[in-house]
Design an enzyme around this catalytic site. Structure first.
Site, PDB file in Angstrom:
ATOM      1  N   HIS A   1     -34.147  12.030  30.748  1.00 34.00           N
ATOM      2  CA  HIS A   1     -34.274  13.476  30.819  1.00 34.00           C
ATOM      3  C   HIS A   1     -35.695  13.890  30.452  1.00 34.00           C
ATOM      4  CE1 HIS A   1     -29.674  14.422  30.426  1.00 34.00           C
ATOM      5  NE2 HIS A   1     -29.964  13.618  31.430  1.00 34.00           N
TER       6      HIS A   1
ATOM      7  N   GLU B   1     -36.864  16.053  28.466  1.00 33.27           N
ATOM      8  CA  GLU B   1     -37.131  16.210  27.037  1.00 33.27           C
ATOM      9  C   GLU B   1     -37.451  14.862  26.399  1.00 33.27           C
ATOM     10  OE1 GLU B   1     -33.621  19.062  28.024  1.00 33.27           O
ATOM     11  OE2 GLU B   1     -34.410  17.122  28.694  1.00 33.27           O
TER      12      GLU B   1
ATOM     13  N   CYS C   1     -30.070  15.202  24.186  1.00 34.71           N
ATOM     14  CA  CYS C   1     -31.476  15.595  24.069  1.00 34.71           C
ATOM     15  C   CYS C   1     -31.674  16.494  22.855  1.00 34.71           C
ATOM     16  CB  CYS C   1     -31.940  16.301  25.337  1.00 34.71           C
ATOM     17  SG  CYS C   1     -32.147  15.193  26.762  1.00 34.71           S
TER      18      CYS C   1
END
Length: 236
Positions: A61, A63, A96
């Site tokens: 992801h 992040e 995340c």
């Protein structure tokens, strides 16, 4: 950058900018795209200069990609403040959110503000708790406003000459609804916003259902912005 002439050819951020169609496709709150985009700004100490980057989902992801890159490339000095701002097309998932919370807890000199265009699987309780944990850890989370879209357009998008003010104007009701649901999440209230997609004609629909607990706990300005009022309040 020279106003009205597009990003300068000598602009050091030019190669890190995204195309206008990418920005609109990624950050349109009505579009439930699977891909996520992160636009980041990092400032050190009292310097007004910002280091800007853009990133898309890869095997990880966005992040996680930012945290991994930041921690591997940056040597932080505890005495120097570091201010980070993220503009995310989707709010962080719970995994995340956990990694972000740990990231800021380990670095007291780092502050993080996250602006989101949409809420990711916001009916899922783990994701809702993840956002609450982010705020508890000191991260500020809020839904993007029109001024945030303008800022991103001018600083992250390779817009055409003469199009400095050409950022897409999305219907304000969508950002208002997401802001309303984010208030529900942070106040540990039941979901009030349901979003569905009709794939045949690619239309996105929402259903708003508020209970008495929502009216009692959500700040009046947030309710008012969504055109709502307490059902038991009468006006003289």
């Amino acid at each position: 950058m020279t106003s009205g002439k597009g990003p300068s050819a000598g602009d050091a951020t030019l190669r890190r900018r995204i195309e206008p169609w990418q920005f609109e496709a990624s950050f349109d709150p009505r579009q439930l795209r699977k891909e996520a985009c992160l636009l980041s700004e990092v400032r050190w100490g009292v310097s007004p200069r910002a280091w800007r980057e853009s990133g898309l989902n890869t095997t990880s992801h966005v992040e996680m990609n930012f945290i991994e890159k930041f921690t591997s490339e940056r040597s932080l000095r505890p005495a120097v403040r570091c201010s980070i701002t993220w503009f995310l097309s989707w709010s962080p998932c719970w995994e995340c959110a956990r990694a972000i919370s740990e990231f800021v807890r380990q670095r007291p000199n780092v502050s993080l503000v996250i602006y989101v265009a949409r809420l990711f699987w916001h009916m899922d309780e783990q994701n809702r708790q993840g956002l609450r944990d982010l705020v508890t850890s000191g991260v500020r989370v809020q839904v993007m406003s029109d001024s945030d879209y303008s800022h991103c357009w001018r600083n992250f998008v390779n817009y055409l000459p003469g199009q400095e003010a050409g950022w897409p104007r999305f219907p304000p009701m969508w950002t208002t609804l997401y802001a309303l649901e984010l208030s529900c999440i942070l106040l540990s209230l039941p979901p009030c916003l349901k979003i569905s997609r009709r794939h045949q004609n690619q239309l996105t629909f929402f259903q708003l259902t508020l209970q008495d607990c929502h009216y009692r706990a959500i700040p009046p300005p947030v309710l008012s912005a969504a055109g709502l009022m307490h059902p038991f309040v009468t006006w003289g």
